[in-house]
Design a protein around this motif. Structure first.
Motif, PDB file in Angstrom:
ATOM      1  N   LYS A 162      29.156   8.216 -11.158  1.00  0.00           N
ATOM      2  CA  LYS A 162      29.210   7.131 -10.175  1.00  0.00           C
ATOM      3  C   LYS A 162      27.834   6.888  -9.569  1.00  0.00           C
ATOM      4  N   LEU A 163      27.105   7.970  -9.297  1.00  0.00           N
ATOM      5  CA  LEU A 163      25.761   7.832  -8.759  1.00  0.00           C
ATOM      6  C   LEU A 163      24.849   7.109  -9.748  1.00  0.00           C
ATOM      7  N   SER A 164      25.046   7.339 -11.037  1.00  0.00           N
ATOM      8  CA  SER A 164      24.215   6.679 -12.044  1.00  0.00           C
ATOM      9  C   SER A 164      24.382   5.173 -12.007  1.00  0.00           C
ATOM     10  N   TRP A 165      25.570   4.693 -11.675  1.00  0.00           N
ATOM     11  CA  TRP A 165      25.788   3.247 -11.595  1.00  0.00           C
ATOM     12  C   TRP A 165      24.961   2.644 -10.460  1.00  0.00           C
ATOM     13  N   VAL A 166      24.869   3.372  -9.356  1.00  0.00           N
ATOM     14  CA  VAL A 166      24.071   2.902  -8.228  1.00  0.00           C
ATOM     15  C   VAL A 166      22.589   2.866  -8.588  1.00  0.00           C
ATOM     16  N   LEU A 167      22.107   3.918  -9.231  1.00  0.00           N
ATOM     17  CA  LEU A 167      20.691   3.986  -9.577  1.00  0.00           C
ATOM     18  C   LEU A 167      20.335   3.041 -10.718  1.00  0.00           C
ATOM     19  N   ALA A 168      21.302   2.721 -11.581  1.00  0.00           N
ATOM     20  CA  ALA A 168      21.067   1.695 -12.598  1.00  0.00           C
ATOM     21  C   ALA A 168      20.827   0.347 -11.932  1.00  0.00           C
ATOM     22  N   ALA A 169      21.544   0.090 -10.831  1.00  0.00           N
ATOM     23  CA  ALA A 169      21.314  -1.141 -10.073  1.00  0.00           C
ATOM     24  C   ALA A 169      19.898  -1.165  -9.507  1.00  0.00           C
ATOM     25  N   LEU A 170      19.401   0.000  -9.067  1.00  0.00           N
ATOM     26  CA  LEU A 170      18.021   0.085  -8.589  1.00  0.00           C
ATOM     27  C   LEU A 170      17.042  -0.252  -9.707  1.00  0.00           C
ATOM     28  N   ALA A 171      17.311   0.258 -10.912  1.00  0.00           N
ATOM     29  CA  ALA A 171      16.449  -0.062 -12.052  1.00  0.00           C
ATOM     30  C   ALA A 171      16.442  -1.564 -12.322  1.00  0.00           C
ATOM     31  N   GLY A 172      17.607  -2.197 -12.227  1.00  0.00           N
ATOM     32  CA  GLY A 172      17.677  -3.645 -12.422  1.00  0.00           C
ATOM     33  C   GLY A 172      16.900  -4.396 -11.362  1.00  0.00           C
ATOM     34  N   LEU A 173      16.974  -3.921 -10.122  1.00  0.00           N
ATOM     35  CA  LEU A 173      16.216  -4.541  -9.043  1.00  0.00           C
ATOM     36  C   LEU A 173      14.717  -4.449  -9.291  1.00  0.00           C
ATOM     37  N   LEU A 174      14.252  -3.293  -9.756  1.00  0.00           N
ATOM     38  CA  LEU A 174      12.832  -3.119 -10.038  1.00  0.00           C
ATOM     39  C   LEU A 174      12.388  -4.003 -11.193  1.00  0.00           C
ATOM     40  N   ALA A 175      13.250  -4.141 -12.197  1.00  0.00           N
ATOM     41  CA  ALA A 175      12.930  -5.032 -13.308  1.00  0.00           C
ATOM     42  C   ALA A 175      12.757  -6.457 -12.824  1.00  0.00           C
ATOM     43  N   ALA A 176      13.643  -6.892 -11.941  1.00  0.00           N
ATOM     44  CA  ALA A 176      13.553  -8.248 -11.403  1.00  0.00           C
ATOM     45  C   ALA A 176      12.322  -8.425 -10.534  1.00  0.00           C
ATOM     46  N   ALA A 177      12.005  -7.410  -9.719  1.00  0.00           N
ATOM     47  CA  ALA A 177      10.840  -7.485  -8.842  1.00  0.00           C
ATOM     48  C   ALA A 177       9.564  -7.663  -9.648  1.00  0.00           C
ATOM     49  N   ALA A 178       9.447  -6.941 -10.753  1.00  0.00           N
ATOM     50  CA  ALA A 178       8.247  -7.021 -11.582  1.00  0.00           C
ATOM     51  C   ALA A 178       8.192  -8.324 -12.367  1.00  0.00           C
ATOM     52  N   PHE A 179       9.319  -8.737 -12.924  1.00  0.00           N
ATOM     53  CA  PHE A 179       9.325  -9.879 -13.830  1.00  0.00           C
ATOM     54  C   PHE A 179       9.186 -11.207 -13.097  1.00  0.00           C
ATOM     55  N   THR A 180       9.886 -11.351 -11.971  1.00  0.00           N
ATOM     56  CA  THR A 180       9.945 -12.660 -11.325  1.00  0.00           C
ATOM     57  C   THR A 180       8.668 -13.033 -10.586  1.00  0.00           C
ATOM     58  N   HIS A 181       7.870 -12.036 -10.187  1.00  0.00           N
ATOM     59  CA  HIS A 181       6.660 -12.338  -9.432  1.00  0.00           C
ATOM     60  C   HIS A 181       5.401 -11.839 -10.129  1.00  0.00           C
ATOM     61  N   SER A 182       5.434 -11.853 -11.454  1.00  0.00           N
ATOM     62  CA  SER A 182       4.249 -11.523 -12.237  1.00  0.00           C
ATOM     63  C   SER A 182       4.191 -12.507 -13.400  1.00  0.00           C
ATOM     64  N   GLU A 183       3.397 -12.188 -14.391  1.00  0.00           N
ATOM     65  CA  GLU A 183       3.301 -13.036 -15.572  1.00  0.00           C
ATOM     66  C   GLU A 183       4.299 -12.600 -16.642  1.00  0.00           C
ATOM     67  N   GLY A 184       5.485 -12.200 -16.200  1.00  0.00           N
ATOM     68  CA  GLY A 184       6.534 -11.818 -17.140  1.00  0.00           C
ATOM     69  C   GLY A 184       6.395 -10.418 -17.690  1.00  0.00           C
ATOM     70  N   TYR A 185       5.874  -9.496 -16.880  1.00  0.00           N
ATOM     71  CA  TYR A 185       5.712  -8.119 -17.343  1.00  0.00           C
ATOM     72  C   TYR A 185       7.055  -7.392 -17.338  1.00  0.00           C
ATOM     73  N   PHE A 186       7.250  -6.542 -18.347  1.00  0.00           N
ATOM     74  CA  PHE A 186       8.455  -5.722 -18.439  1.00  0.00           C
ATOM     75  C   PHE A 186       8.152  -4.319 -17.924  1.00  0.00           C
ATOM     76  N   VAL A 187       8.977  -3.811 -17.012  1.00  0.00           N
ATOM     77  CA  VAL A 187       8.815  -2.424 -16.558  1.00  0.00           C
ATOM     78  C   VAL A 187       9.982  -1.557 -17.001  1.00  0.00           C
ATOM     79  N   THR A 188      11.012  -2.142 -17.577  1.00  0.00           N
ATOM     80  CA  THR A 188      12.150  -1.362 -18.083  1.00  0.00           C
ATOM     81  C   THR A 188      12.334  -1.528 -19.583  1.00  0.00           C
ATOM     82  N   PHE A 189      11.774  -2.569 -20.160  1.00  0.00           N
ATOM     83  CA  PHE A 189      12.029  -2.924 -21.565  1.00  0.00           C
ATOM     84  C   PHE A 189      10.870  -2.435 -22.431  1.00  0.00           C
ATOM     85  N   MET A 190      10.873  -1.154 -22.777  1.00  0.00           N
ATOM     86  CA  MET A 190       9.764  -0.594 -23.547  1.00  0.00           C
ATOM     87  C   MET A 190       9.782  -1.045 -24.998  1.00  0.00           C
ATOM     88  N   THR A 191      10.954  -1.413 -25.513  1.00  0.00           N
ATOM     89  CA  THR A 191      10.998  -1.992 -26.863  1.00  0.00           C
ATOM     90  C   THR A 191      10.188  -3.275 -26.902  1.00  0.00           C
TER      91      THR A 191
END
Length: 226
Positions: A11-40
């Motif tokens: 259950k805790l992992s679901w909460v922290l996965a949401a944090l990862a999604g938030l960080l992905a959005a923070a980086a992508f939406t206010h930069s030049e489209g950089y990925f911080v979660t999508f290493m592929t």
């Protein structure tokens, strides 16, 4: 069903996965489209930028990839030698990286009204790498919080097992992990409509700090690792 069949760590992992999604959005939406979660994607960009005569694409993608890797390595070393009794210590390292990213952007790179440049994003990628070491069993990551591709594959396999005579539990946990990440990305996208640049990083830092405090108190109170 969720309360009966999924433990507190899951259950805790679901909460922290949401944090990862938030960080992905923070980086992508206010930069030049950089990925911080999508290493592929970063691995592909690092190679394909050479063939597209876009050296900056290759350099930035490779830098993000190595920064993410550094976060994993450093958090793993800290886990082994610095906080062996604190299994969720990687989350604290994520919070430190986000605060550093906020300060770097504020002091050196421009402020809240400008797009986030690469240097703060590298610190965010480092933090996301550290975040992925939060759940480890037998020396290996047991729940990858930002690896959505793997989660979707497991979701598909679980659905197949359910069709073949299994139960909803074969895939529900993976769906909830995926939903947590997606929900965090949606929240981050909404925040990005009202807060830009440094403010977006500051909000992400605050959320991560709150998650860090909650996680440590939650783990201690519940005795998840006893």
């Amino acid at each position: 069903m969720i309360r009966e069949h999924y433990d507190s760590e899951t259950k805790l992992s679901w909460v922290l996965a949401a944090l990862a999604g938030l960080l992905a959005a923070a980086a992508f939406t206010h930069s030049e489209g950089y990925f911080v979660t999508f290493m592929t994607g970063n691995a592909g960009r690092a190679v394909l930028g050479v063939f597209n005569d876009n050296q900056w694409l290759s350099i930035s993608a490779a830098a993000l990839l190595f920064s993410f890797l550094a976060g994993v390595v450093v958090a793993s070393l800290f886990r082994r030698y610095v906080w062996p009794s604190q299994p969720h210590g990687g989350l604290a390292l994520t919070a430190v990286a986000l605060v550093a990213a906020t300060l770097v952007d504020w002091i050196r790179e421009g402020g809240p009204s400008l797009p986030l440049p690469l240097l703060p994003i590298l610190l965010v990628a480092f933090g996301v790498g550290a975040l992925n070491t939060t759940f480890v069993r037998d020396g290996e990551v047991s729940i990858p919080l930002s690896y959505v591709t793997g989660t979707v594959v497991k979701l598909g396999q679980g659905i197949e097992r359910h069709i073949g005579g299994g139960s909803i539990r074969d895939w529900l946990g993976h769906l909830l992990l995926f939903s947590g990440y997606t929900f965090g990305a949606v929240v981050g996208g909404v925040i990005s409509l009202f807060a830009g640049g440094t403010w977006m990083l500051a909000i992400a830092s605050g959320v991560c700090a709150a998650a860090t405090v909650y996680t440590h108190r939650y783990a201690d109170r519940r005795g998840l690792w006893q």
